[in-house]
Design an enzyme around this catalytic site. Sequence first.
Site, PDB file in Angstrom:
ATOM      1  CG  ASP B 207      -1.584   1.200   0.971  1.00  0.00           C
ATOM      2  OD1 ASP B 207      -2.424   1.685   0.847  1.00  0.00           O
ATOM      3  OD2 ASP B 207      -1.238   2.109   1.658  1.00  0.00           O
ATOM      4  CE  LYS B 211      -1.822   4.759   0.987  1.00  0.00           C
ATOM      5  NZ  LYS B 211      -2.331   4.492   2.165  1.00  0.00           N
TER       6      LYS B 211
END
Lengths: 446, 446
Positions: B207, B211
């Site tokens: 994750d 980003k």
Amino acid sequence: MTMPAATRPLRVGMIGIGTVGAGTFRVLARNQATIAGRAGRGIEVVVVAARNLARAAGVVGTGVALTNDPMQVATHPEVDVVVEAAGGTGPAREWLLAAMAAGKHVVTANKALLAVHGNELFAAARAHGVALAYEGAVAVSIPIIKALREGLTANRIEWVAGIINGTTNFILTKMRDEGLGFAEALAQAQALGYAEADPAFDIEGVDAAHKVTLLAANAFGMPVRFADAQVEGITALQGLDVACAEQLGYRIKLLGVARKRDNGGVELRVQPALVPATHLLAHVNGSMNGILVKGDAAGVTMYYGAGAGSEQTASAVIADLVDVARLDGTNAAQRVPHLGFHAHAVDDTIAVLPRAAVHTRHYLRVPVHAAQDIEAVGAWLAAQQVPVAQVALATDKALPPGSGPQVLVLTDAVAQATVDLAVHALAAHKAVAGPVTSLRVEMLDS
Amino acid sequence: MTMPAATRPLRVGMIGIGTVGAGTFRVLARNQATIAGRAGRGIEVVVVAARNLARAAGVVGTGVALTNDPMQVATHPEVDVVVEAAGGTGPAREWLLAAMAAGKHVVTANKALLAVHGNELFAAARAHGVALAYEGAVAVSIPIIKALREGLTANRIEWVAGIINGTTNFILTKMRDEGLGFAEALAQAQALGYAEADPAFDIEGVDAAHKVTLLAANAFGMPVRFADAQVEGITALQGLDVACAEQLGYRIKLLGVARKRDNGGVELRVQPALVPATHLLAHVNGSMNGILVKGDAAGVTMYYGAGAGSEQTASAVIADLVDVARLDGTNAAQRVPHLGFHAHAVDDTIAVLPRAAVHTRHYLRVPVHAAQDIEAVGAWLAAQQVPVAQVALATDKALPPGSGPQVLVLTDAVAQATVDLAVHALAAHKAVAGPVTSLRVEMLDS
């Protein structure tokens, strides 16, 4: 509905080529290709007004027209946007009014000008359909104006609280880290160039008040109400209170606070205040700035960076220029409104609450004759409707040699009127041996 | 050059009405007047696609059309902008492509989708002249995309480093504050709802890699290169190293880092790394996010806030909608380009550097047979061209009961290849009693 892109360079006239102006010119030149790539067109300084033309020529070289007359820049037929980098509030106001009347966008980092004359200037910008951009007016390196009026635009802003003056934060950091008194810390700040020879503007909180006035106007869509702000600096702050706050788990920071109350009024104030040592804001040290914003959807967000400096300010001024470069030729409804709201330019009904109505927690330090007076002081305050949350004696570590005993009190949230009354009356209490100090404890989580 | 302002409401189609979709709907409704006042026009959800229509009706009430078919929303003739709030990378890609082909702007907070299919999606947005907005894809409550591509647009961005996964930051905070091992801290995070039942995506760093891939693309105007990122999670992190880092004055945080090197290559990586305990980033605790950005003019700025949550994400999605509401009807050159640059959509020549070329300081923990082996280890590392800056023995406080002696090493900046070679070879050294641990020490001030 599609217009051709403006492809010729945006032509900039600059008034002033001192610290801010020279930094802007230098960064525009150094990052020219990158900035043009981002803006979609070049950004060119075509004329500069300066007092000392020889010095100005040394900064901008050849190929840029120079003049002694700022009004020539403000009304120059080849200028699309005027950058006011001269400072001051008198002539700068006239230059910006003239530039806007001539249909030019304006960019300024002049917080004093906007805090004092903002209502007139923003109205002129609306009347002439031009942008008045001012990212550099608050916490220069941090794009806080953009964060407030664009990034957090979904939110009802509840409050803004920030360390927005680097000089005083440097002094307070020195006082805590090295146990210095205010005068010693100020002298160090001056020796290191973090404070001016005449530091009144910073240490009396005026500079922070200019900035928080602009933050409040943005956060709440209210007029600029600098004259109504309550402003307290750090000149009266004692090292003893820095140490006592530390004992209780707090640090003292000069905060600019704008808080919208449920009754619709706004607290607008600058003061030294206690911040929990565990809070991120307590770790914004030295000359750095940090601003907390509470929104009803985003929650608390924080923005941190340098609050002064030539290229740091240039970063903000050029961000404004790039916005102008993109949006020149659109109508005002397609640009971000000056204080965040298209629907009403400003909401004139939003007023600043008086000092008496400010509602925060408090710290009190009460010099007493003997340690056992702690009970009498606590009981007396409770009887005066002061919601006492914690009472303690200052430890030897917090006290300077020869100090008498000091009772420390933390309260729950209470109106300033109640605290002022209690502090005044406490002076007559037989247990009390000297002036009572009260400071606010800022509530940063709700 | 002036067009009439669009005064009819912006019509939104939503795909998905789960956590993000429902939050967006709720905040749009609650702050309707404020948001319209800021956008200059209303923002109305006219159609929603959902799997469970009864549940969707419970969220949006009457007056909003419902459908089971996301493609109907994507191509709906009355929709100006499509909000993709369904998640996943397969069908979501097709919905967005269809919406953009139909001339609609799109808004998404789907970081996985953009990290994997971003190059195709951004190209489609350019081809169709529509906006693809994604403020909610990184650190939801924080307007970091806006800060990077607008607020800091004057700057050559040198690096971005951030705590951009709340789950792992919660776990690391627990490990440090309560001396827990990774497994215990994860179990607590799951019990409290800070980690999913299947936490792999978070704890393995995927994750955060999504980003930081988007941050790098924005910071440097490079393509989305998720496949080239080096990704290390916290599953192998030992409590012992958290304690030893603390002894040396550091805290361990899972950082996403994108750093432009002088050779033009970019380091793009996620790993647990040591941060000085005195650094502001070390105080970003619990499930909060914090992102540092270094620009050549602004210096280091930091952005802090919640990285997850229904209304926190809504704050970002609605900020994008307001931008679209204002700029719908302008041409693409008047909007902020997707990855920051008009001049070149992306610079295809910018590549991610391989692990071996990454250049940072390092922390090594070397289990040894006896305390006096510290000298041999230090000398051996120096002989291997590892620039040793500090060598210490772990104190009893840092060591769990029964642990043998541990030599702790901090290095100056050095290529990962050198460290990997040394760590590998060190295993055969006669003084060494077990596997050597190495972690990066992130350089956050330059």
